[in-house]
Structures are given as C-alpha cells and as structure tokens.
Design a protein around this motif. Structure first.
Motif, mmCIF file in Angstrom:
data_model
loop_
_atom_site.group_PDB
_atom_site.id
_atom_site.type_symbol
_atom_site.label_atom_id
_atom_site.label_comp_id
_atom_site.label_asym_id
_atom_site.label_seq_id
_atom_site.Cartn_x
_atom_site.Cartn_y
_atom_site.Cartn_z
ATOM 1 N N GLY A 156 0.835 -1.200 0.000
ATOM 2 C CA GLY A 156 0.000 0.000 0.000
ATOM 3 C C GLY A 156 0.865 1.244 0.000
ATOM 4 O O GLY A 156 1.844 1.328 0.762
ATOM 5 N N VAL A 157 0.549 2.216 -0.866
ATOM 6 C CA VAL A 157 1.297 3.468 -0.977
ATOM 7 C C VAL A 157 0.340 4.613 -0.694
ATOM 8 O O VAL A 157 -0.799 4.634 -1.202
ATOM 9 N N SER A 158 0.793 5.590 0.083
ATOM 10 C CA SER A 158 -0.068 6.729 0.400
ATOM 11 C C SER A 158 0.759 8.001 0.463
ATOM 12 O O SER A 158 1.950 7.986 0.816
ATOM 13 N N ASP A 159 0.103 9.086 0.091
ATOM 14 C CA ASP A 159 0.685 10.424 0.156
ATOM 15 C C ASP A 159 -0.411 11.372 0.612
ATOM 16 O O ASP A 159 -1.539 10.946 0.897
ATOM 17 N N ALA A 160 -0.109 12.659 0.667
ATOM 18 C CA ALA A 160 -1.115 13.621 1.118
ATOM 19 C C ALA A 160 -2.355 13.586 0.240
ATOM 20 O O ALA A 160 -3.480 13.758 0.720
ATOM 21 N N SER A 161 -2.164 13.340 -1.066
ATOM 22 C CA SER A 161 -3.305 13.330 -1.987
ATOM 23 C C SER A 161 -3.342 12.090 -2.867
ATOM 24 O O SER A 161 -3.968 12.108 -3.930
ATOM 25 N N TYR A 162 -2.677 11.012 -2.439
ATOM 26 C CA TYR A 162 -2.569 9.839 -3.306
ATOM 27 C C TYR A 162 -2.579 8.577 -2.460
ATOM 28 O O TYR A 162 -1.901 8.490 -1.434
ATOM 29 N N ARG A 163 -3.364 7.582 -2.909
ATOM 30 C CA ARG A 163 -3.402 6.281 -2.262
ATOM 31 C C ARG A 163 -3.463 5.193 -3.323
ATOM 32 O O ARG A 163 -4.155 5.345 -4.329
ATOM 33 N N LEU A 164 -2.764 4.096 -3.066
ATOM 34 C CA LEU A 164 -2.734 2.985 -4.019
ATOM 35 C C LEU A 164 -2.591 1.676 -3.262
ATOM 36 O O LEU A 164 -1.760 1.546 -2.358
ATOM 37 N N SER A 165 -3.415 0.693 -3.657
ATOM 38 C CA SER A 165 -3.280 -0.673 -3.172
ATOM 39 C C SER A 165 -2.757 -1.508 -4.322
ATOM 40 O O SER A 165 -3.437 -1.656 -5.347
ATOM 41 N N ASN A 166 -1.560 -2.035 -4.180
ATOM 42 C CA ASN A 166 -0.877 -2.741 -5.266
ATOM 43 C C ASN A 166 -0.490 -4.134 -4.780
ATOM 44 O O ASN A 166 0.528 -4.313 -4.105
ATOM 45 N N ASN A 167 -1.312 -5.149 -5.122
ATOM 46 C CA ASN A 167 -1.099 -6.520 -4.667
ATOM 47 C C ASN A 167 -0.851 -7.436 -5.859
ATOM 48 O O ASN A 167 -1.485 -7.303 -6.904
ATOM 49 N N ILE A 168 0.075 -8.387 -5.676
ATOM 50 C CA ILE A 168 0.442 -9.313 -6.753
ATOM 51 C C ILE A 168 0.532 -10.720 -6.172
ATOM 52 O O ILE A 168 1.200 -10.940 -5.153
ATOM 53 N N ALA A 169 -0.135 -11.681 -6.835
ATOM 54 C CA ALA A 169 -0.050 -13.095 -6.465
ATOM 55 C C ALA A 169 0.517 -13.870 -7.650
ATOM 56 O O ALA A 169 0.127 -13.644 -8.802
#
Length: 571
Positions: free
Chosen positions: A267-280
């Motif tokens: 999971g990546v987050s910033d003041a105005s940015y969020r991302l859930s990046n999962n890989i199987a």
C-alpha cells in the motif's frame, strides 16, 4: 645242485691264486734287513699352519629381556545383528580465541565521518546471533550538498534438525538535500528551497528452509520466506509491504515436480494519493535432470489486484546442458512476469523524486516475453565466466523526467504504446584468480532500446562496465581497486524556462520538449589496509580518484575526490 657247482668253482679258484702267489714270492731273493726304533711317532704341524689363538671355552649368554603378557580373559561377544556404536560425549572447549567482531572508525575530507560496529556470536555450533551499527556522513563543495546514512540491525540463524531458520530485523535511514544546481534562462536559480529529504526503512525478513539430504533419492524440499517493511520519506509519503513466498519440490527418479508461490501486498499513500498494489504468483513446473542436462518446463500465473485488476499467464521454460562438463554449460530459456514498481526501489535509485500524485504515480511493468541464452563455466577454481544475450518485450517501463515547474525534482514516467517496447542486450561476467596474490573480476552490459513512445530510455545507459581487483601483497598488506564506467545517457526537459547551457541539447519535434545529453563518466576508487597486529589494522580509501564532477541525473553533480582513513579493531 647249481649252487654246489658254483661253490666248488670259487674254492678251486682261490686255491689256485694262493698257490700262484707263493710261487712269485719264492722267485725273489731272500735277504735279512734290520730296523732300529728310536721314538714313538708324533705328528707335528709346521709354523705356517698353526693357530696362535686359543679358544675361550667359558660359557657366556646374551641378555634376554623378560616379557610379561597380560591376556584378558574375555569372551568374544558375537551377535547376529549390527550393534550400534556408543559415542562418548566430550565437553565443549574452545581451542582458540575467535574474533568474529570488529569496530571501524574513520574520517576524511568533505566532512566525512565513518563508524561501524559488527558483533557476532558463534558460541553454539548450530546457532549464530549478531548485530551491526553503521554511520556515514559527507558534505560536498556545493551549497547543501549533503549525504548521510545510518543502519542498525540484528540477525540470527539456527539449524533445527531437518530445517534451518534465519531472520533479520533492522532500521536504515538515508538523508540528503534537494541541492540541484538549475537556473532559468536569465541565470537565476530555480531551486529556491534546498529542502531536506530523508528516507526511513523499518524492515524484517525471515526464512524457513529444509536441509538437503544427500542420501534421499526421493527428497522433498520446501521453504517459506516472509518480508515486511514500513518505508517513508520526509514528506509524509509512505509505503507498507508484506510478502510471503515459498516453494515445494518433490524428487521422483530423474524428475523434480514442484511449484513456486508468492503473494505481495503493498500500500502506498501520500497527502493526496493512495494505491493498493497486490500481486499473487503461482509457478508450477516439472524438471528433467540428468548427469549433463537440466530441463525445466512450467507456467507462470500472475494476478494483480487492489485498485486495479489484471491476470496474465506466461510460459516458463529453461534448459542447461553441459557442453564440456565442469568447463562449459550452454543455457537458455523463455519466461514472462509482472515486475512490481515500488516507491522504495525508485527512491533508492533516484532520491530526488517529487511527491506522488496524478502526474507521479505507481504502475507495474510487464515482461510479455523474456528470451535469453548463453554460455557459462569455469576452469578450476581460478577462472569463471558467463556470457548471456537476451530479448525482452516490456510494457510500462519506468523512467525519470525533470518535473515541469520544479526542475530540481523528478517524476516517474512510463513507456506507453500500442505494442510493447523491446530491449536487446548482452551481458558478460568474468572472475580470474591470477595467483595467490592477484584476483580480478568484471561485468559489462550492453543494451539497445526500441521504444514506442519515448524518444530515449531516460537516464538508462546503453553501456555499463564495472571491474574490481584485489592484491594480497603480504599477510599484512592488502590493496583493492574498483572501476565504474557508464556510457552517456539522456534527460528529458519539459520546461522551456530551464537553462541548459553546458549540455548538448536536441529539440524533440515540435513538442517544445528538449533532450539533454548527460556525458559518460568513469569513477575510479582504491583502498589499502595494513594489519599492524592480529587485531588492529589501519586503512585508507580514495573515491572518485579522477576528481570528475560527473552527473548521474541532470543538475545533481556527484562528490569529487574524497579520502577516508582510519583504524579497525577485531575482538
């Protein structure tokens, strides 16, 4: 009757012989002789044959030692089965004082301070525990050109019968400044605030792996590995990741059947940015293994899920054949994969990234096809080599570009197009031990890019060479050297107000963007260490001996010549 005639004849012959003898005696003349007897006859030896030494007739015997035999009166115990031997356990004792620990301190020009402590315990035969602390800081000649790094960690490893456990937990920090030397077309600095940047990383890694059994012809091997980290910078950008990976392998005759499985949750987050990046990923395979060959066939199933979802299936095949056993192996394969793009890896490569947002985001790249092949081998323990050629078709390769309006920071841009871009490359590696004194090594990479959208592979060199050498002058004196050479690269400028005097510039069509050439560079470093005693040594290190203020990225010159010297202690 016959015997009577024979006896009569014999007696008659004897009488005739006696009579004849008497007749012959009568024929000699008859005389009278006289003999005088003086003394008795005594045989006498001449002096020449006499033995002058008389024998010693005394009885003398040599000394004979007396032997004593202690014959045990024991009955031989013979059993029909094999009896297990009993081993007498010996108390653990150290034969010498071990020196697994060391401390290192140093200082140099450019405000350099260096300190390291490494501790390790080998008190238990099957267990190792240890820890380390490191610090380094430097300051260049440019305004706010500062760097510092710290590390602290503990690690452990233990063998528990059929398995081995090891792990590490630690913290690292890297600090720098946005010191980019960039001006506008009037010569005014565009870097108004050379602000501080710092990256903090708290990490953990652990692994459980089965131990190899040489006697098992149908071995079952397995492993399980866990990685986790919490990564952040000075501007509230964070990346948290947890990953599990493992493999199972079963040997059946000349076959190996198994699978590699992994799951990465980021999971990546910033003041105005969020991302859930999962890989199987799931990679089942079957391997045919012989004395001089190894063939692996399988598939790679990759699923991305989180804020976006995508599933891919790639082939996975490899071959390794001993052309000349122990001297030359040819190898090759074809595969594909999804490559995770992480903030941690991006900022380690380029620590001057801008804040994440709509124009600076995270996207994974995809190897649609990766074909490779080459030859590798060695000649004893003194010469090893590897040559590999490859062809890759990649989607969404990440590059860096100067941020419009803030040219002292960088954004991440991706190579997009209707078709995947290609890279054709050649890699070579060699390691040579010339003698007990000299050891040499080197690696070279050549890449040729065919991109669909971007003009160049920004800041990615087509040629890169690294080499190293070590000289053991004596048991006390060691000298080593390293060389890094990188071919020219290109930087993308999207802001027309940036002054690029001093760079070779090319306009990119009528887009208003420009391509600046970053010159090639060579970085030569060397060091020496003298062991004054078994526990104390002195050292000196010279970095960037050519004194070139080269750039890896536009507007960020590297440190010039810097010298570090100090003392290390073993205990």
């Amino acid at each position: 009757m016959r015997y009577g005639y024979l006896l009569t004849g014999v007696l008659s012959g004897m009488m005739v012989a006696v009579h004849a003898q008497e007749e012959r005696r009568d024929e000699r003349p008859t005389t009278i002789d006289s003999i005088d007897v003086v003394r008795d006859y005594r045989p006498i030896l001449a002096d020449a044959v006499k033995i002058r030494r008389s024998p010693d007739m005394s009885n003398k015997r040599q000394y004979h030692p007396k032997f004593n035999y202690n014959i045990l009166d024991k009955k031989l115990d013979i059993n029909t089965g094999t009896k297990q031997l009993t081993i007498q356990e010996m108390p653990f004792a150290r034969t010498q004082t071990l020196t697994n620990n060391y401390a290192k301190i140093g200082a140099g020009n450019l405000g350099t301070l260096l300190g390291e402590v490494y501790l390790s315990s080998d008190y238990w035969i099957d267990t190792r525990l240890g820890g380390y602390v490191k610090h380094l800081n430097q300051q260049g000649t440019l305004d706010e050109q500062r760097f510092s790094s710290q590390q602290i960690g503990i690690f452990g490893r233990t063998i528990l019968g059929p398995i081995t456990l090891d792990g590490e937990v630690g913290y690292s920090r890297y600090g720098t400044r946005f010191y980019g030397m960039v001006n506008d077309i009037d010569g005014t600095s565009l870097n108004f605030d050379r602000s501080r940047q710092a990256f903090n990383d708290i990490y953990f890694t652990g692994e459980l792996v089965s131990n190899y059994d040489e006697q098992a012809t149908d071995a079952f091997s397995y492993s399980l590995k866990a990685d986790a980290y919490a990564y952040s910078n000075a501007y509230e950008t964070r990346e948290n990741s947890f990953a599990l990976a493992g493999y199972l392998n079963k040997q059946v005759g000349v076959f190996n059947i198994g699978a590699n499985v992994s799951g990465d949750f980021t999971g990546v987050s910033d003041a105005s940015y969020r991302l859930s990046n999962n890989i199987a990923k799931v990679n089942p395979y079957i391997r045919f293994q012989g004395a001089n060959y190894n063939i692996t066939l399988g598939a790679n199933f990759v699923a991305e899920f989180g804020d976006s979802a995508r599933t891919n299936i790639f082939p996975s095949a490899e071959i390794d054949f001993a052309l000349v056993p122990q001297f030359a192996h040819i190898f090759g394969g074809i595969t594909g994969d999804v490559n995770k793009t992480s903030l941690k890896e991006l900022t380690r490569e380029n620590p001057w990234l801008a804040a994440l947002g709509e124009s600076n985001y995270i996207r994974n790249s995809v190897d649609r096809m990766h074909v490779f092949g080459g030859i590798k081998g060695n000649a004893g323990a003194t010469f090893g080599y590897k040559v590999k050629a490859f062809y890759r078709r990649i989607e969404s390769m990440p590059f860096y570009a100067v941020t419009p309006g803030s040219p002292y920071t960088f954004n991440v841009i991706y190579e997009d197009g209707e078709n995947a871009s290609t890279i054709i490359g050649l890699e070579g590696e060699i390691n040579v031990r010339v003698s007990e004194v000299v050891t040499l090594g080197g690696k070279v990479n050549f890449n040729e890019f065919d991109l669909q959208r971007e003009e160049e592979a920004w800041y990615t060199p087509k040629m890169r060479l690294s080499a190293n050498a070590r000289f053991n002058i004596s048991d006390k004196l060691y000298i080593d050297g390293e060389l890094l050479f990188q071919g020219q690269t290109y930087g993308l400028i999207q802001d027309a107000n940036v002054n690029l005097s001093g760079y070779s510039i090319t306009e990119i069509g009528d887009t208003g963007m420009r391509k600046a050439t970053v010159p090639s560079f060579a970085d030569l470093s060397a060091g020496a260490e003298y062991r004054a005693t078994d526990r104390i040594g002195v050292y000196v290190r010279l970095n960037n001996m050519l004194g070139a203020n080269y750039e890896r990225y536009l507007f960020y010159p590297r440190l010039g010549l810097n010298v570090i010297g100090g003392v290390n202690f073993s205990f």
